[in-house]
Design a protein around this motif. Structure first.
Motif, mmCIF file in Angstrom:
data_model
loop_
_atom_site.group_PDB
_atom_site.id
_atom_site.type_symbol
_atom_site.label_atom_id
_atom_site.label_comp_id
_atom_site.label_asym_id
_atom_site.label_seq_id
_atom_site.Cartn_x
_atom_site.Cartn_y
_atom_site.Cartn_z
ATOM 1 N N ALA A 1 7.922 7.088 1.374
ATOM 2 C CA ALA A 1 7.470 6.329 0.210
ATOM 3 C C ALA A 1 8.613 5.962 -0.729
ATOM 4 C CB ALA A 1 6.401 7.121 -0.552
ATOM 5 N N ALA A 2 9.617 6.817 -0.819
ATOM 6 C CA ALA A 2 10.724 6.564 -1.743
ATOM 7 C C ALA A 2 11.523 5.323 -1.370
ATOM 8 C CB ALA A 2 11.656 7.768 -1.796
ATOM 9 N N PHE A 3 11.400 4.876 -0.128
ATOM 10 C CA PHE A 3 12.206 3.756 0.343
ATOM 11 C C PHE A 3 11.394 2.467 0.480
ATOM 12 C CE2 PHE A 3 13.986 7.747 1.891
ATOM 13 C CZ PHE A 3 15.220 7.698 1.264
ATOM 14 N N LEU A 4 10.164 2.480 -0.067
ATOM 15 C CA LEU A 4 9.305 1.301 -0.056
ATOM 16 C C LEU A 4 8.880 0.988 -1.488
ATOM 17 C CD1 LEU A 4 6.971 2.275 2.933
ATOM 18 C CD2 LEU A 4 9.048 0.887 3.024
ATOM 19 N N ASP A 5 8.940 -0.284 -1.872
ATOM 20 C CA ASP A 5 8.447 -0.650 -3.198
ATOM 21 C C ASP A 5 6.912 -0.611 -3.194
ATOM 22 O OD1 ASP A 5 7.514 -3.073 -2.067
ATOM 23 O OD2 ASP A 5 9.357 -4.137 -2.630
ATOM 24 N N ASP A 6 6.318 -0.709 -4.365
ATOM 25 C CA ASP A 6 4.868 -0.538 -4.467
ATOM 26 C C ASP A 6 4.079 -1.517 -3.592
ATOM 27 O OD1 ASP A 6 5.275 1.561 -6.167
ATOM 28 O OD2 ASP A 6 4.368 0.621 -7.937
ATOM 29 N N PRO A 7 4.370 -2.820 -3.632
ATOM 30 C CA PRO A 7 3.581 -3.738 -2.785
ATOM 31 C C PRO A 7 3.712 -3.423 -1.299
ATOM 32 C CG PRO A 7 4.739 -4.968 -4.483
ATOM 33 C CD PRO A 7 5.285 -3.571 -4.519
ATOM 34 N N THR A 8 4.929 -3.093 -0.852
ATOM 35 C CA THR A 8 5.139 -2.782 0.569
ATOM 36 C C THR A 8 4.423 -1.498 0.955
ATOM 37 O OG1 THR A 8 7.286 -3.883 0.519
ATOM 38 C CG2 THR A 8 6.858 -2.397 2.361
ATOM 39 N N LEU A 9 4.505 -0.492 0.097
ATOM 40 C CA LEU A 9 3.846 0.782 0.390
ATOM 41 C C LEU A 9 2.337 0.598 0.457
ATOM 42 C CD1 LEU A 9 3.876 3.808 0.843
ATOM 43 C CD2 LEU A 9 4.012 4.115 -1.646
ATOM 44 N N ALA A 10 1.767 -0.106 -0.519
ATOM 45 C CA ALA A 10 0.313 -0.320 -0.528
ATOM 46 C C ALA A 10 -0.127 -1.096 0.708
ATOM 47 C CB ALA A 10 -0.093 -1.052 -1.798
ATOM 48 N N ARG A 11 0.627 -2.119 1.079
ATOM 49 C CA ARG A 11 0.275 -2.918 2.261
ATOM 50 C C ARG A 11 0.377 -2.072 3.530
ATOM 51 N NH1 ARG A 11 3.834 -6.391 1.611
ATOM 52 N NH2 ARG A 11 5.370 -5.741 3.169
ATOM 53 N N THR A 12 1.421 -1.237 3.613
ATOM 54 C CA THR A 12 1.610 -0.386 4.782
ATOM 55 C C THR A 12 0.474 0.608 4.939
ATOM 56 O OG1 THR A 12 4.013 -0.592 4.668
ATOM 57 C CG2 THR A 12 3.139 1.344 5.804
ATOM 58 N N LEU A 13 0.103 1.262 3.849
ATOM 59 C CA LEU A 13 -0.985 2.237 3.926
ATOM 60 C C LEU A 13 -2.304 1.559 4.261
ATOM 61 C CD1 LEU A 13 -0.082 4.610 0.952
ATOM 62 C CD2 LEU A 13 0.386 4.905 3.396
ATOM 63 N N ASP A 14 -2.492 0.327 3.796
ATOM 64 C CA ASP A 14 -3.702 -0.409 4.139
ATOM 65 C C ASP A 14 -3.716 -0.759 5.627
ATOM 66 O OD1 ASP A 14 -6.150 -1.932 3.343
ATOM 67 O OD2 ASP A 14 -4.948 -3.619 4.059
ATOM 68 N N GLN A 15 -2.563 -1.158 6.176
ATOM 69 C CA GLN A 15 -2.476 -1.452 7.615
ATOM 70 C C GLN A 15 -2.787 -0.213 8.444
ATOM 71 O OE1 GLN A 15 1.588 -3.057 7.518
ATOM 72 N NE2 GLN A 15 0.794 -4.975 8.342
ATOM 73 N N LEU A 16 -2.251 0.916 8.024
ATOM 74 C CA LEU A 16 -2.507 2.153 8.757
ATOM 75 C C LEU A 16 -3.981 2.535 8.686
ATOM 76 C CD1 LEU A 16 0.638 4.214 7.728
ATOM 77 C CD2 LEU A 16 0.149 3.211 9.960
ATOM 78 N N TYR A 17 -4.587 2.317 7.541
ATOM 79 C CA TYR A 17 -6.014 2.621 7.384
ATOM 80 C C TYR A 17 -6.837 1.807 8.378
ATOM 81 C CZ TYR A 17 -10.567 3.233 5.143
ATOM 82 O OH TYR A 17 -11.891 3.535 4.894
ATOM 83 N N ARG A 18 -6.497 0.532 8.518
ATOM 84 C CA ARG A 18 -7.254 -0.336 9.419
ATOM 85 C C ARG A 18 -6.966 -0.043 10.892
ATOM 86 N NH1 ARG A 18 -5.280 -5.035 8.839
ATOM 87 N NH2 ARG A 18 -3.966 -4.932 6.992
ATOM 88 N N ALA A 19 -5.812 0.581 11.160
ATOM 89 C CA ALA A 19 -5.400 0.797 12.550
ATOM 90 C C ALA A 19 -6.017 2.022 13.193
ATOM 91 C CB ALA A 19 -3.875 0.910 12.624
ATOM 92 N N VAL A 20 -6.500 2.975 12.379
ATOM 93 C CA VAL A 20 -6.955 4.253 12.937
ATOM 94 C C VAL A 20 -8.465 4.396 12.806
ATOM 95 C CG1 VAL A 20 -4.746 5.386 12.501
ATOM 96 C CG2 VAL A 20 -6.535 5.461 10.744
ATOM 97 N N PRO A 21 -9.085 5.227 13.671
ATOM 98 C CA PRO A 21 -10.540 5.400 13.632
ATOM 99 C C PRO A 21 -10.997 6.185 12.406
ATOM 100 C CG PRO A 21 -9.624 6.070 15.760
ATOM 101 C CD PRO A 21 -8.473 5.921 14.813
ATOM 102 N N ALA A 22 -12.288 6.077 12.128
ATOM 103 C CA ALA A 22 -12.893 6.888 11.070
ATOM 104 C C ALA A 22 -12.667 8.358 11.376
ATOM 105 C CB ALA A 22 -14.381 6.580 10.976
ATOM 106 N N GLY A 23 -12.471 9.140 10.341
ATOM 107 C CA GLY A 23 -12.192 10.565 10.494
ATOM 108 C C GLY A 23 -10.717 10.874 10.554
ATOM 109 N N SER A 24 -9.870 9.843 10.625
ATOM 110 C CA SER A 24 -8.423 10.062 10.620
ATOM 111 C C SER A 24 -7.962 10.547 9.255
ATOM 112 C CB SER A 24 -7.692 8.769 10.997
ATOM 113 O OG SER A 24 -8.000 8.380 12.318
ATOM 114 N N MET A 25 -6.806 11.185 9.225
ATOM 115 C CA MET A 25 -6.285 11.783 8.000
ATOM 116 C C MET A 25 -4.831 11.391 7.795
ATOM 117 S SD MET A 25 -7.995 15.590 8.219
ATOM 118 C CE MET A 25 -9.730 15.788 8.619
ATOM 119 N N LEU A 26 -4.485 11.150 6.553
ATOM 120 C CA LEU A 26 -3.134 10.742 6.171
ATOM 121 C C LEU A 26 -2.474 11.840 5.351
ATOM 122 C CD1 LEU A 26 -0.932 8.428 5.725
ATOM 123 C CD2 LEU A 26 -2.189 7.952 3.587
ATOM 124 N N ALA A 27 -1.399 12.406 5.882
ATOM 125 C CA ALA A 27 -0.592 13.370 5.139
ATOM 126 C C ALA A 27 0.578 12.609 4.531
ATOM 127 C CB ALA A 27 -0.080 14.470 6.057
#
Length: 243
Positions: A147-173
């Protein structure tokens, strides 16, 4: 032998590993000269990772996708979740080569090129081989040290992409750098202009659709500690979020 230091290999040095080069040791010592001892902080961060992975296993997670994995030794995911399938990814070719050397012949864990900001770019063959539950079973997404190496828009977009890529019940550490280095300007300057510190109160907005657990966002040493929390500066914050 590389002439450019790597944060991943500097951390390996601080953790007492052996997969680093003299240039990494020199950079680590220079940073300590500007900030202070770092080994205890990164050991606390690795302990946080271990507790997080252990918890995910208890929740039934058996497939882990690790971004910005660094050097996969000294208590990393496959050493904690010994029966799980783990795919480590990074963008640094030297670190990837080290990871592939360490994991050669492992069977359940592997290392491949992977840019967290472009999860669709990960080699489909690596996903099929080392994340057999991909698309069908919940995934543990390990997003530490990025996270320290991504600006806010890039980080938010990345986490949104990951959310859409994984099945329900997945977990983000996840973790991120707090504002500790603001009090150490010489060390902060070493991190460069692309380094981002964040106020913990503002981080939940960047998670998008990911739902924080009741633990919330806390200094990593205080996330479900085994006994009393380690006595370290609150340099890193982290938490767990669900889909």
């Amino acid at each position: 032998m590389t002439e450019t230091p790597s944060t991943a290999r500097m951390i390996d040095y601080w953790l007492g590993g052996r997969h680093h080069f003299p240039v990494d040791v020199a950079a680590a010592k220079a940073f300590e000269g500007a900030y202070g001892p770092c080994a205890v902080i990164f050991r606390s961060l690795r302990d946080f990772s271990g507790r997080m992975v252990t918890h995910l296993v208890t929740q039934g997670i058996q497939n882990f996708l690790v971004f910005g994995a660094g050097v996969p030794t000294q208590g990393n995911v496959h050493e904690v979740a010994t029966g799980a399938h783990v795919l480590y990814t990074d963008i640094d070719p030297v670190t990837i080569a080290l990871g592939q050397e360490i994991l050669a012949g492992h069977g359940r864990a592997a290392y491949a090129f992977g840019d967290a900001t472009d999860p669709d770019g990960i080699d489909p063959a690596a996903i099929a081989t080392f994340l057999p539950g991909w698309g069908r079973e919940p995934i543990g997404v390990v997003f530490l040290g990025l996270a320290a190496f991504l600006d806010d828009p890039t980080l938010a977009r990345t986490l949104d992409q990951l959310y859409r890529a994984v099945p329900a019940g997945s977990m983000l550490a996840f973790d991120f750098d707090g504002e500790e280095l603001a009090g150490h300007p010489a060390a902060l300057a070493m991190m460069g202009e692309g380094f981002h510190m964040r106020d913990p109160a503002g981080f939940p907005a960047l998670l998008g659709s990911w739902r924080l657990t009741a633990d919330g966002i806390v200094p990593v040493a205080r996330w479900r500690p085994d006994g009393d929390p380690a006595d370290v500066p609150d340099a890193f914050y982290g938490g767990l979020a669900l889909k």
